[in-house]
Scaffold this active site. Structure first.
Site, PDB file in Angstrom:
ATOM      1  N   GLY C 143      -4.972  -4.440  -4.606  1.00 34.79           N
ATOM      2  CA  GLY C 143      -5.014  -2.976  -5.067  1.00 34.79           C
ATOM      3  C   GLY C 143      -4.749  -2.014  -3.946  1.00 34.79           C
ATOM      4  N   CYS C 144      -4.343  -0.929  -4.495  1.00 31.79           N
ATOM      5  CA  CYS C 144      -4.121   0.290  -3.547  1.00 31.79           C
ATOM      6  C   CYS C 144      -4.733   0.869  -2.554  1.00 31.79           C
ATOM      7  CB  CYS C 144      -3.331   1.517  -4.537  1.00 31.79           C
ATOM      8  SG  CYS C 144      -4.300   2.213  -5.804  1.00 31.79           S
ATOM      9  N   PHE C 145      -6.020   1.259  -3.090  1.00 25.39           N
ATOM     10  CA  PHE C 145      -6.969   1.820  -2.132  1.00 25.39           C
ATOM     11  C   PHE C 145      -7.467   0.671  -1.192  1.00 25.39           C
ATOM     12  CE2 PHE C 145      -8.457   5.701  -4.251  1.00 25.39           C
ATOM     13  CZ  PHE C 145      -8.178   6.774  -3.349  1.00 25.39           C
TER      14      PHE C 145
END
Lengths: 334, 334, 334, 334
Positions: C143-145
């Site tokens: 995921g990005c975060f």
């Protein structure tokens, strides 16, 4: 006047212009909001939708109309205002201020008053016909682009100076398109983006032409309008130019004279920018003679002078209040 | 071609166009950057100024010129390019690509080649004169607005169809004004703001007129241009219209035919928006016939097709490389 | 390697990560796009949806899968990837790179490999386990975060230095929420706005904890994460701090040593800003010792290093290509 | 009260807080602006600098002080307020409201009143000590971040509930940095950008600690603050969390009780966003219990409740006016 309290109702209170009207009327010294109608939000607090009003009002949306109002603002979509008036049997004594385009003009583009739903609507541009508005019972509130462009051209039309083609470009913020979700209202799309739309065929040209032709004796030339969507939320800036025999000084004198008695219009000597008027009911104009052309820049806040602010200005005139009552707004400036 | 390595120098490497050129050349398969000149930043790492290049290059700015280069890009301000060439005695064998306006036109607005500093400069708009560029030794890289407007009008001029006034409005992002700090580059001012400037008297009209008049047999009409500053960083969108006898189909055929062999120009059937070209070297065009008018929308990234990207495109042509080499850029899209 | 051509398919090609993957793969020197699957857009040109690709590709979306591919990217929503693999009987020889969260962790938060749909998924964070990725058949793309936070903490975890609570705040752009229309993706709402959400309970904490606990011998402390929605389109900036015995110099040495061989991670000596990495596959880190605390700032482009760029990085590793192939991207910088 | 007219002077009227104060005082029903002092703009119309005031005022900046004022607002930079009071011999009868940090605290961080320049300054946070302010002669107006963070924590400090470390992150708009031009105020840099600064060492922590320690009997724990610069112009949003024994209901009861009599603070049940308070003097709070932590979100407009609006609120208290006089502002909302 200090003691006068006008009872106002709002129909379509959950949209952008309805919310902006609420923001104004809650602080207006002479207004009491009787009800806020919304089919979609009936039963919910007003501050659930217009969340900035938390702490300012305990009003709830309702789906029931109340007839004990002095004025009713119609903040519903184009077409829906006419339907609403057709289906409801409102007493003629209730003044109507309609923010849609339904009663702004009729097909002839010639009559000063638009008839419909057993009412006569006066076009509510105070800088055009303040005295007629004061005598009116029903107001068709102008469109946002139409307001910005007309205010740029009224003094010329009054002097029969619109003799050659007029070229206008204008840029509007995202609130002009309302709160419905669409591809062009998506943040990821609109941020940092520019696009044009309805080039040379924007619907506001109807009401603009109606007004200007009504003022001029001679035939009105073409008005070519290029509208843009801009990456900002509030405001409209237009640039209009046409060949004109006036010098810079004559043009400034004409405009200053025309707008001298109108508290919301100012002529700027220096090149202005949109944010001078954002979050106010003002219109700012700037004049520049360039060769044979007279260039007029005009800017307004589309939700205020272009919609709900002008509606309140019209209400003030309808009820004999000071024209600026409730409309001395702090600019956001930044 | 795979093995060809061009030695390139950059003068004025600390500014916006210098930085953008560095971003392109560092990834270009056929270029080796020999030096990056900057008076203000000499001795410091390039990534101190262009901080996104951290991890991409260990180059330092220098204030010493090196003559062992094949091509020299001048990314200094208007006026400074001429001064630089006057004060430095560069071998004529070094090809020059000048991004300033110093050699884009001369007062006659008539000669195809601009002479100055013992050199002859070819105007570097590949979609106008790719073959001349391939043979050139020195290039005057076009201005950003000038590129967007010319690409909108070239096919009409080629067919002698610019016979009536042309009206253009265009909006530019903040990088068009460079990195110097000014009131109109302050975030608090520009965010959410719009303003016009140099209305009907923008300096790019010179090079536009020179080009278009050079293509047309008949006298060129007025070109009226309203430029705007917009609240975004990259890109230019222009809308041009003029009375034109072509139908929608004929216009599309003309433009498709004209740009068919040019890899960076596309004709969009649907209404386009600026971000389709941001961070690319592309120009997107859209045609709309509206009454007697032909409307042409054009959009580019001002730092790429409007400056450093076009400079690399010109370099590719000068050295016989593939026109798109180093210019297949991922659009930022959002 | 120059001649290697990988056949790639994309499932869910009409969304944001699908579009970004297309932008990358179209320019990748070793990839041929075999098909782009989309249920909603099947039969339409890819550039109808991803309009910046006009002129770059003539591909059409299809609703038919083709099995003659070497790798299949799943760009569908969370939950839909698992359903897709369950319903389709794909040959085990097709490598899968899944961008959803479906196979990033399982409930134990302990196993190195997540099993599902008859496949084993390796967590695709190259800076954590590049060698495992090279040997893998299926990849769960982070995921990005989660990417931004893990890259900030990996070197500490590796040294068993995460012993006290970790506090993280992070801000994401609008593309992190995908292209669906919602109140918080409306331009009029998000422009100039900030809000927090899922405070201390963001779902990415699962994969972060799985990774970090897998590296540390000792028990992992709490990780408190405050996410914000910001008024920009691309990128994530996180600030993490925890009590740490390392000095500034020791911390820098540790991080430089850890990331030395990883081409997409750089340590910045000066305070960085988000736009240094926007439109690139880079992660930028900055270290600051403040009292007992070590502060680590980390930033990535959420659609690239946080999604499609990392997916391509993983593909490069899966197929033995150079890790940066197709990922030398020009930063948008502005 | 209706008839009361306070004579006000402004020193440093050309900056952001000076301009915002002018916007407020020009519409304040009980204030007459006697003079606006500016060294840099003396002799020029106020609307040359604060261009949104065109049409609202014909005031000119002056470099001469006038002593016939009831209150003097100091809108000069940090350090300059003290110098100004040292060099001018103002009658003690003139009330001073200083917007700089010069008299907000002294080194002991313990005394309730800060002495300097022969005056005693009361810290002007009405929600902390409204009664002291009413009795005061001189006010040190709080900082913007300090206001947002203190309003989030006051009820806890009052109950001695700040016993464990407090973690705060906060994001500020560009007007917080004033009108001076700098790299981080350049539009091309700040647009779409995020950066942190002064992590864990922001100067506002002094006044925050002074206040909170003054309320609590027990020793105040660490307050860790991560400030961010955001791409917007107005507003501050902070998220604070600390371990706290209160339940969600108890926390809401405490906060509602504490702020019940304070007209500018509201507790939002739903997750709020910054624009609910932009262009108003409000502070919005939101409470969330998450595990052992109590999370408090707080948001204000940095130029209003964080500066000039709070200054007017303090003036209202000093002169016995209604606390909201002149501060019923229409939110910009979009």
């Amino acid at each position: 006047m200090g003691g006068l309290s006008i009872k106002a109702g709002i129909v379509g209170g959950a949209g952008y212009t309805g919310g902006e009207l609420l923001r104004l009327l809650l602080n207006h010294p002479n207004v009491e909001i009787t009800f806020v109608h919304s089919n979609s939000q009936a039963g919910k607090p007003v501050h659930d939708t217009h969340t900035d009003l938390l702490g300012d009002t305990d009003l709830y949306f309702t789906d029931a109309l109340q007839e004990e109002v002095d004025v009713l603002f119609l903040c519903v979509g184009h077409g829906a205002a006419r339907k609403f008036l057709e289906s409801e049997q409102l007493p003629a004594s209730i003044k109507i201020i309609d923010l849609s385009q339904d009663f702004r003009w009729n097909e002839s583009l010639k009559e000063a008053v638009v008839k419909g739903c057993d009412r006569e609507f006066v076009y509510g541009l105070p800088e055009l016909q303040r005295e007629s508005i004061k005598q009116a019972q029903n107001i068709a509130n102008p469109g946002c682009f139409a307001t910005a462009i007309q205010l740029a051209l009224l003094p010329l039309a009054q002097q029969n100076l619109l003799t050659e083609e007029v070229h206008v470009s204008g840029i509007t913020g995202s609130t002009g398109a309302g709160q419905s979700l669409s591809a062009t209202s998506h943040y990821s799309w609109r941020s940092g983006n520019i696009s044009n739309y309805k080039v040379l065929n924007h619907q506001h040209l109807h009401e603009i032409r109606r007004t200007l032709q009504g003022m001029q004796n001679s035939e009105l030339p073409s008005i070519n309008f290029v509208p843009y969507r801009g990456p900002f939320t509030r405001g409209i800036l237009c640039t209009s130019y046409t060949r004109c025999s006036l010098s810079q000084e004559e043009a400034e004198e004409l405009y200053n004279s025309y707008y001298n008695s109108h508290p919301f219009v100012s002529i700027s000597k220096s090149t202005p920018d949109l944010k001078q008027v954002v979050n106010t009911n003002k219109c700012l104009l700037h004049l520049q003679k360039e060769g044979d052309y007279l260039v007029v820049s005009s800017m307004i806040d589309n939700l205020l002078k272009g919609a709900s602010g002008q509606a309140v200005q019209n209400m003030n005139l309808l009820f004999g209040l000071e024209e600026q009552a409730g409309l001395r707004l702090k600019a956001s400036a930044f």
